[in-house]
Design a protein around this motif. Structure first.
Motif: not given
Length: 725
Positions: A697-724
């Motif tokens: 699960t990656y949390l950052g301001l930009e998505r890094p390239d090369g993350l393994a398939e199945g990784s969850v990426v949270v950046t400002p574009e979808n930060l709302r997904d972090l709210i339970p």
């Protein structure tokens, strides 16, 4: 794929789907595409570059054309940014010398001379009567010719555009994310949801749409596609009627209801009848929107449909012909009898969300420890039925709760970005009560959060505020929620503002106020103060029929204060929401970099200027004790005056407001990371380099390239997904 949908995808996800097609040799076109992107501060990811290189050149060229339009618009490079002073930031004149030169030119003009000569004797000079003032004295092409190419710098922004999946999957995933958001969406995202809902009406739908405004937008699309709407309250029906009339589904603004077809009237009335028949107590929800219901009744003609008598009751309550005691009135009756435990029990059973919103009042009103214990017990008993964003909002409120009466000031920010400060007259909450409440709220949040095996988090993401409401930010690029703090690394800070008037002559003014560590004004830059030690202003433009820009250049090491507060004022004409387009942003440059006044590669943030007020405060900048600068995101739109707003006139109100805002601590990404770590997640601060081979699960301001398939990426574009949920 529809061009508008492709742009929407790029704007939200920074992912570019490549449609299926024949193989080819598009490597040369792909490299040209990447080079063109880099002039705007973007680049192709390695995987996207490889995919495009294996496609025909003409396919790559067509994708590049559309994608370039989308990314340039994101950073504000889709318009021409001219500056009044052609050499800006060099050769900006002294303010009074400049005004005098405009007067002298007017005196040499036979048509203007008589009107100008009479003004000095009256002690007032109207700059707008001077022909040389406020209108570009040169063309955009002449401005470009006067500036050298931008000198490349290692600090220039480079935002990566990633390879997307199949178009249908990307659009469907974005639709499900927006429709199922647990936080209200901002104006831009709500409009995009309407587009996606129409496109995805026949596809998979979210299991739940918790935000009622989102539900109204989806319901309108479902109706137009022939599907049944999702309605379980009378207010759901009212919001749907607003959506069908292209009105405001948030119910803040008055909607002018259209004449509806007979089938639509029958659907709305049948839905109302079913809701009230199943739960008559829901008639209590009519009163807050009484006037809207009256106007809607004129369009629905409920008297013509006797088969749905319960629907008619809604309009009878709206007209005052029937009574429907509200939950609030029942709670107030209990509090009037000093029955705080009874009020807490009623709210816990009937509306636990309202219980959480009323917690502070109930705890203050309780006469003794037993009363407060009853309130806390009700919280513990009903917490699982309260929306996650409400739990977090109360947690944020508690951590900012002052020590009590007279100890501080309260800051209020409304949905439209208006803000004001008032003395905190509330009595203190006992320390033990606050500690127990924090523990209860954190436990409830921890219970709902996922527990990823491994979390990678970029350090700069930890201070990003949680988007507990989509209205806590504006649309644009590089925008973070209100309360977020982000580092500012650069020698020159340049603000820019662009607007294009719709109908009326419109003058927007860009200004920057500098304050010391005690929030006292040091200086400002504006059309009334073109130059100072800190920097320069690009010159005043007073009308924008074809669009206009203003800039402020600041040397950060020369700033004599602790705070910099950029502002945009409506001096004359249309407000922000009435302009055809208006936005603000900032760039960062090295001291020796040249280039045009506007260079997209140096843009760090661009946000739309929207809101009913006449003074916009997008963000503020603060220098810490070690001399490093940080951006504090405000997203405020203050009322101001109807006309002639100036930085000088709002110094006191802005400084009082800023002092209050800087004293608040928002809940951040770091708070949720800490709770997940306490639950067993392994947290690693990631500052670049190789990414793990296994999913994370990656949390950052930009998505890094090369993350393994199945990784969850949270950046400002979808930060709302972090709210339970």
């Amino acid at each position: 794929m529809d061009h508008a949908l492709e742009r929407l995808l790029v704007r939200h996800t920074l992912r570019l789907p490549v449609p299926a097609g024949p193989a080819g040799d598009g490597s040369a076109a792909a490299l040209r595409f990447d080079a063109a992107l880099r002039t705007a501060g973007f680049a192709l990811s390695p995987s996207l570059l490889r995919e495009l290189s294996g496609r025909p050149g003409e396919t790559v060229v067509e994708l590049a054309r559309r994608a370039l339009e989308a990314v340039r618009e994101r950073v504000g490079d889709h318009v021409r940014h001219n500056a009044y002073f052609i050499d800006f930031p060099r050769n900006v004149p002294d303010t009074q010398e400049f005004w005098l030169s405009c007067v002298l030119k007017a005196l040499d003009d036979p048509e203007a001379r008589e009107a100008v000569e009479a003004q000095p004797s009256a002690g007032v000079l109207n700059l707008l009567t001077l022909p040389a003032y406020g209108r570009y004295p040169h063309t955009y092409e002449e401005l470009l010719a006067a500036h050298a190419e931008l000198t490349p710098s290692g600090g220039d922004r480079l935002t990566v555009l990633h390879l997307g999946g199949p178009t249908g999957e990307e659009l469907g995933a974005l639709y499900l994310s927006l429709a199922g958001s647990v936080t209200p969406l901002g104006e831009e995202h709500l409009a995009d949801l309407a587009v996606l809902a129409a496109h995805c009406a026949d596809g998979p739908q979210p299991a739940e749409i918790p935000v009622r405004e989102n539900r109204a937008v989806v319901n309108a699309a479902r109706l137009r596609a022939g599907a049944a709407p999702l309605l379980d309250t009378v207010t759901d029906v009212l919001r749907l009627a607003c959506a069908l009339s292209d009105g405001d589904v948030t119910l803040r603004e008055r909607t002018r209801f259209r004449s509806l077809s007979r089938p639509l009237r029958r659907i709305l009335l049948a839905a109302l009848d079913g809701v009230v028949a199943a739960a008559p107590e829901k008639l209590a929800d009519v009163a807050p929107y009484r006037e809207a219901w009256k106007r809607l009744g004129e369009r629905l003609h409920p008297h013509a449909y006797p088969a749905w008598p319960h629907a008619a009751e809604v309009f009878a309550v709206a007209r005052g012909e029937s009574r429907a005691p509200s939950l609030d009135s029942r709670v107030e009756a209990l509090l009037a009898r000093d029955d705080v435990p009874g009020a807490a029990d009623l709210l816990a059973s009937a509306a636990p969300g309202r219980l959480f919103r009323a917690l502070d009042r109930l705890l203050r009103t309780a006469a003794d420890e037993a009363g407060r214990e009853a309130v806390l017990a009700a919280v513990e008993r009903s917490g699982s039925r309260v929306a996650g964003r409400v739990v977090l909002s109360v947690r944020e409120h508690v951590q900012n709760r002052g020590a009590g009466r007279g100890a501080g000031r309260r800051v209020f920010v409304n949905r439209a970005g208006g803000a004001w400060v008032a003395p905190d007259t509330r009595p203190a909450l006992p320390a033990g009560v606050r500690e127990r409440l924090v523990a209860l709220l954190d436990a409830e949040t921890r219970r709902r959060l996922p527990v990823p095996e491994r979390i990678l988090v970029a350090p700069e993401a930890l201070d990003v505020a949680l988007p507990l409401s989509g209205r806590a930010s504006s649309g644009g690029f590089g925008v973070l929620p209100r309360g977020s703090v982000s580092p500012v690394d650069g020698e020159l800070l340049r603000f820019f503002m662009y607007w294009k008037q719709t109908r009326l002559t419109t003058d927007l003014d860009l200004s920057a106020l500098v304050l010391d560590e005690r929030y006292r004004p040091v200086t400002w830059l504006s059309y009334t103060a073109l130059a100072d030690v800190e920097g320069v202003h690009s010159g005043d433009v007073v009308a924008a029929p074809d669009g206009a820009s203003e800039f402020i250049d600041l040397r950060l090491d020369a700033v004599r204060g602790t705070y910099i507060v950029p502002q945009v004022h409506v001096f004359e004409g249309e407000g922000f929401e009435a302009t055809e387009e208006s936005f603000f942003g900032f760039m960062l440059r090295d001291r020796e970099q040249r280039g045009r006044p506007f260079e997209p590669r140096t843009v760090r943030m661009k946000s739309d200027l929207r809101g009913p007020g006449r003074v916009a405060l997008p963000l503020a900048f603060r220098r810490d004790d070690e001399g490093r600068w940080h951006a504090h995101w405000l997203h405020l739109c203050l009322r101001g005056a109807p006309a002639a707003n100036r930085v000088e006139d709002h110094r006191v109100s802005v400084t009082v407001l800023l002092r209050g805002l800087m004293g608040r601590r928002p809940l951040t990404v770091g708070h949720l990371v800490r709770l997940m770590e306490e639950s067993g997640s392994a947290v690693t601060l990631w500052e670049g380099g190789e990414v793990p081979e296994e999913p994370v699960t990656y949390l950052g301001l930009e998505r890094p390239d090369g993350l393994a398939e199945g990784s969850v990426v949270v950046t400002p574009e979808n930060l709302r997904d972090l709210i339970p949920a």
